[in-house]
Write a protein that holds these residues in place. Sequence first.
Motif, PDB file in Angstrom:
ATOM      1  N   THR A 157       0.837  -1.201   0.000  1.00  0.00           N
ATOM      2  CA  THR A 157       0.000   0.000   0.000  1.00  0.00           C
ATOM      3  C   THR A 157       0.872   1.250   0.000  1.00  0.00           C
ATOM      4  O   THR A 157       1.845   1.340   0.743  1.00  0.00           O
ATOM      5  CB  THR A 157      -0.918   0.004   1.228  1.00  0.00           C
ATOM      6  N   ILE A 158       0.503   2.200  -0.836  1.00  0.00           N
ATOM      7  CA  ILE A 158       1.222   3.471  -0.877  1.00  0.00           C
ATOM      8  C   ILE A 158       0.248   4.609  -0.649  1.00  0.00           C
ATOM      9  O   ILE A 158      -0.957   4.462  -0.849  1.00  0.00           O
ATOM     10  CB  ILE A 158       1.956   3.687  -2.213  1.00  0.00           C
ATOM     11  N   GLU A 159       0.786   5.711  -0.225  1.00  0.00           N
ATOM     12  CA  GLU A 159      -0.023   6.920  -0.067  1.00  0.00           C
ATOM     13  C   GLU A 159       0.375   7.894  -1.172  1.00  0.00           C
ATOM     14  O   GLU A 159       1.552   7.984  -1.542  1.00  0.00           O
ATOM     15  CB  GLU A 159       0.193   7.541   1.308  1.00  0.00           C
ATOM     16  N   ILE A 160      -0.604   8.593  -1.690  1.00  0.00           N
ATOM     17  CA  ILE A 160      -0.393   9.538  -2.787  1.00  0.00           C
ATOM     18  C   ILE A 160      -0.845  10.924  -2.341  1.00  0.00           C
ATOM     19  O   ILE A 160      -1.864  11.065  -1.670  1.00  0.00           O
ATOM     20  CB  ILE A 160      -1.176   9.101  -4.038  1.00  0.00           C
ATOM     21  N   ALA A 161      -0.072  11.936  -2.719  1.00  0.00           N
ATOM     22  CA  ALA A 161      -0.445  13.313  -2.406  1.00  0.00           C
ATOM     23  C   ALA A 161      -0.238  14.187  -3.630  1.00  0.00           C
ATOM     24  O   ALA A 161       0.699  13.971  -4.410  1.00  0.00           O
ATOM     25  CB  ALA A 161       0.370  13.836  -1.235  1.00  0.00           C
TER      26      ALA A 161
END
Length: 209
Positions: free
Chosen positions: A14-18
């Motif tokens: 899982t990755i977080e995107i901004a």
Amino acid sequence: HMVLRSRRSTPHGTIEIARGESANCDGSIFTAQIAWPVRTKVAAAAAIALLLQESVCGAADHNMTAFRVCSAGGKRPKVEKGYEDDGEARGGQRLLGALTKIAAADVAVVVSRVYGGVNIGKRRFELIASTATDLLLAVGHEPGKGIVHSWGDGHALGGSPPPAPAVAPVAAAVAAGGKKRRRGAEAAAEAEAARRAQREARVVQIASV
């Protein structure tokens, strides 16, 4: 600094995107996106591929990309890095240079440019770098350490779960009142049963007389 954030699943975790605010210069619009954590070169490539699917990239004339991955261990951690200009001469190279300058770790970055019809010279390199670094700082990137992410209400990934919330005073009072009422009803029933038993005993005594 307005930041739009989301979370995605990839084959590498899982990755977080901004996505940060866009910067405008003579009609050219620059927008940065970042993804983290990416622990390998392959994971960084997968994250970039995901970022390039975003609508902001579809509308852009150039999508410059760069990544920086720092492996743990040893006095001098190994750094894997890469970039792509996507038709913006030296754009991706300057983006990677900006990441190197702040010792970015375990992040993949895309800076998209919509060309406004006016050549802005070296100013484009400044905006490529600033939109990316401003966004990294806005989400809490620490040089050489990466981004400390927060999942939920201040719960750091890998940390202990937050303590269970205390029962609200009103709810506690209601619950306590309910217990008291139940105990009172039980006591009244026992008292009534005792009185009934006494009356029956008197009736038996009278009958025997």
